[in-house]
Write an enzyme that holds these catalytic residues in place. Structure first.
Site, short mmCIF file in Angstrom:
data_model
loop_
_atom_site.label_atom_id
_atom_site.label_comp_id
_atom_site.label_asym_id
_atom_site.label_seq_id
_atom_site.Cartn_x
_atom_site.Cartn_y
_atom_site.Cartn_z
N SER A 285 35.79 -33.74 17.04
CA SER A 285 34.75 -34.76 16.83
C SER A 285 33.36 -34.15 16.85
O SER A 285 32.41 -34.78 17.29
CB SER A 285 34.88 -35.85 17.89
OG SER A 285 36.17 -36.40 17.86
N GLY A 286 33.25 -32.92 16.42
CA GLY A 286 31.94 -32.30 16.30
C GLY A 286 31.56 -31.41 17.47
O GLY A 286 30.43 -30.94 17.56
N ARG A 429 34.12 -40.26 17.87
CA ARG A 429 34.14 -40.73 16.48
C ARG A 429 34.02 -42.23 16.49
O ARG A 429 35.00 -42.93 16.68
CB ARG A 429 35.46 -40.36 15.81
CG ARG A 429 35.55 -38.95 15.39
CD ARG A 429 36.84 -38.66 14.68
NE ARG A 429 36.82 -37.26 14.30
CZ ARG A 429 36.49 -36.82 13.08
NH1 ARG A 429 36.27 -37.66 12.10
NH2 ARG A 429 36.46 -35.54 12.84
#
Ligand code: SPV
Ligand code: MN
Length: 634
Positions: A285-286, A429
């Site tokens: 998620s980054g 997210r």
């Protein structure tokens, strides 16, 4: 079926010395004896007696020993060498490509249960495990490695022993953790260590674990031992990573610190100063891409302690087991460089091309016509049994590499005193609720409404259907080994004794419009990091909203100019930073319901949620929904 008597359960065995003597060479025996710790000797003898390896290798972590493991990984076919020196590929079974939640359990005595955590009766679980491990290493070499979670000799650090019959697993650990044989020798009888026992079990013709139905990962808290069998995927097999996290969370609860699923980075601010952040995001998620924007200390795990009223953090790891999908020269130049230059890299579940190179989904090159991947021979258009296309690499394909390979490594990555943490970042997210970046009013507010309230769409890092919204407090839910309410209570308490608590931020890179288009570009996170960095030094103001402090338009406009060299429109600002009252209230409701079913939830959590609810209701009454952030400036 093996009978799990007390002796077996407690790693007790008669004739320790006889077992050790008769199962390994004199050289190996001497290596083990140099560590004067009877518990360790007993434990090793006990595993030998249970798993019946044909030989034993005791690793001292010397360059020769590391070289031996690398060589054997290739000779046994667990890893396949590529044309770039130091590069190898390992394949896991198609059914063993991610963390296996269903097969993982915390063992607890009797009928004890923990909310959200898969538990299993301890006696039953151990009995099953011992029968799966019984004689499992026949014909194989058993490997024993000694490691330190955290810089060696640091007050943060925890020692651990890994036993495995997989050269790939030990090779990975030799890259990912700090070897600590000498530390064991130095501490001798005083060593308290975590224990990890792993066997890949029977293998198929591709060298993959065959008995996936009997894949089991059991965590035994009282014995500080994790057992893992019939699996190879790193998240299930590399003991010191997510398996150790269950044990260290338990220790952290007992000792009043935090063992977290977080990166640690230094963000460079004006004049080249570094401000340190930790960041918790559910897998995929980054998290890694954010970590790479700073000076890297760690990408996945962090130990946080209160040292003289300040929060300091160290990385228990010394390497990265990162997601490879989508890494390309343009978006991730630093990782791309590491993955393409000569040096020690283990790729897992990527595609080997015909010329002995690797390809992965989103590498930014044309898709090769054919190659070899975790399903065997692969060609463009290959489908699985159900007719679904098989991509060249698995979406959870990974790379394993030392932190030292990264150009952006922070000089203090191995500092035994850790770094002072200025801010904690939490993200998930989230398509429609949180704004892209915001700051809590204080520690408790951040812990409750940001960290403990993370919800995120499921990704391929876990076996199961992707896309569903999942509750994931602190992005740590998969790894919790203690009651959620007690975990949250410990977090709140941790904040009470801090002289200068770090700021707590929420971020959301995944906000979408009604048509499903992302409202932000990938690079916007650079701006959010700079805004957070300035907040910590009180160099920018903020808009006070019901959910916390949100950036002011003029600050972002300036930062977008300075950091990305582009304009930032007021319209974008209003859309991205609108306070979505209804959605935020729904979220509070969902989170409230979850915690109200956890009997140990601290009252504070409900108080803080209730205050936020009231603020949102009041704002909605005054300004409607959604509320453009400018409404709050007066
Ligand atoms: C994650 O999925 O969060 C990872 C990889 O960091 S694993 O080791 O599988 O947990
Ligand atoms: Mn992780």
């Amino acid at each position: 079926m093996v009978k799990a008597g007390d002796k077996l359960m407690n790693h007790e065995i008669d004739d320790v010395d006889y077992v050790l003597h008769s199962s390994m060479s004199y050289e190996m025996y001497q290596r083990l004896m140099r560590i004067r710790n009877h518990d360790l000797h007993k434990f090793i003898a006990w595993v030998i007696d249970l798993c019946k390896p044909s030989s034993v290798f005791i690793s001292t972590g010397s360059p020769e020993d590391l070289g031996y493991i690398r060589r054997r990984a290739i000779e046994t076919g667990e890893e396949i060498p590529l044309k770039t020196p130091g590069h190898t590929v390992h394949f896991d079974s198609p059914f063993d490509q991610a963390r296996a939640r269903e097969d993982t359990a915390i063992l607890l005595p009797g009928s004890q249960r923990l909310p959200f955590i898969r538990t299993k009766d301890r006696d039953e679980g151990l009995r099953e495990m011992f029968s799966l491990l019984s004689g499992v290493m026949k014909g194989r070499e058993m490997l024993v490695g000694f490691y330190s979670l955290g810089p060696k000799g640091s007050p943060f650090s925890i020692l651990a022993v890994q036993v495995t019959d997989s050269y790939y697993v030990m090779h990975s650990e030799n890259i990912l953790y700090r070897p600590a044989y000498d530390e064991f020798v130095r501490q001798g009888e005083r060593v308290r260590f975590l224990r990890f026992i792993h066997s890949q079990g029977e293998l198929n013709e591709m060298g993959q674990s065959r008995n996936i139905k009997q894949r089991r990962i059991y965590i035994d808290l009282p014995g500080e031992t994790v057992y893992s069998v019939n699996t190879q995927y790193g998240g299930n097999s590399i003991g010191l990573k997510k398996l150790a996290l269950r044990l260290t969370i338990k220790r952290a609860m007992e000792e009043g610190w935090l063992s977290e699923h977080m990166f640690i980075i230094g963000v460079e601010g004006p004049g080249g100063r570094a401000t340190y952040f930790t960041g918790a995001f559910p897998s995929m998620s980054g998290k890694t891409s954010t970590a790479m924007l700073g000076r890297l200390i760690g990408d996945d795990l962090a130990f946080l302690r209160n040292i003289n009223g300040e929060v300091r953090a160290v990385n228990p790891e010394a390497g990265v087991f990162g997601i490879i999908e989508g890494i390309n020269l343009i978006d991730d130049p630093l990782i791309y460089e590491v993955l393409t230059k000569p040096g020690e890299v283990i790729f897992s579940n990527v595609l080997i091309t015909e010329d002995g190179d690797v390809y992965w989904n989103g590498k930014g090159e044309p898709v090769p016509e054919r190659g070899i991947n975790y399903t065997g021979k692969w060609w463009k258009g290959k489908t699985d049994d159900k007719g679904n296309p098989i991509p060249p690499s698995h979406p959870n394909a990974r790379f394993t590499v030392s932190l030292k390979a990264f150009r952006n490594l922070d000089p203090r990555y191995d500092d035994p005193n850790g770094v002072v943490v200025g801010g904690l970042i939490f993200g998930g997210r989230d398509p429609d609720t949180w704004v892209p970046v915001f700051e809590s009013f204080n520690w408790d507010h951040g812990v409750v409404t940001i960290a403990a309230s993370i919800e995120s769409e499921r990704t391929a890092a876990v076996i199961g259907k992707t896309g569903e919204r999942e509750f994931n407090p602190m992005a740590n839910l998969d790894f919790l080994s203690v009651d959620l309410g007690i975990y949250i209570t410990n977090y709140l308490k941790f904040g009470e004794n801090l002289k200068n608590p770090p700021r707590i931020f929420g971020v959301n890179y995944f906000l979408r419009d009604e048509q499903g288009r992302f409202l932000n570009s990938k690079e916007d996170k650079r701006v959010w990091l700079q805004w957070m960095e300035r907040r910590i030094h009180n160099e920018v103001g903020a808009v006070k909203t019901p959910i916390g402090y949100v950036p002011r338009y003029e600050d972002l406009r300036r930062l977008f100019h300075n950091v990305l060299g582009r304009d930032y429109g007021l319209e974008d600002y209003n859309r991205q930073f609108a306070i979505r009252v209804g959605r935020l209230l729904n979220k509070i409701e969902r989170v409230w319901k979850i915690y109200s079913e956890v009997s140990t939830t601290p009252r504070k959590l409900f108080e803080v949620l209730e205050e936020q609810r009231q603020r949102l209701i009041e704002a909605g009454r005054l300004y409607g929904d959604p509320i453009p952030p400018l409404k709050f400036e007066y």
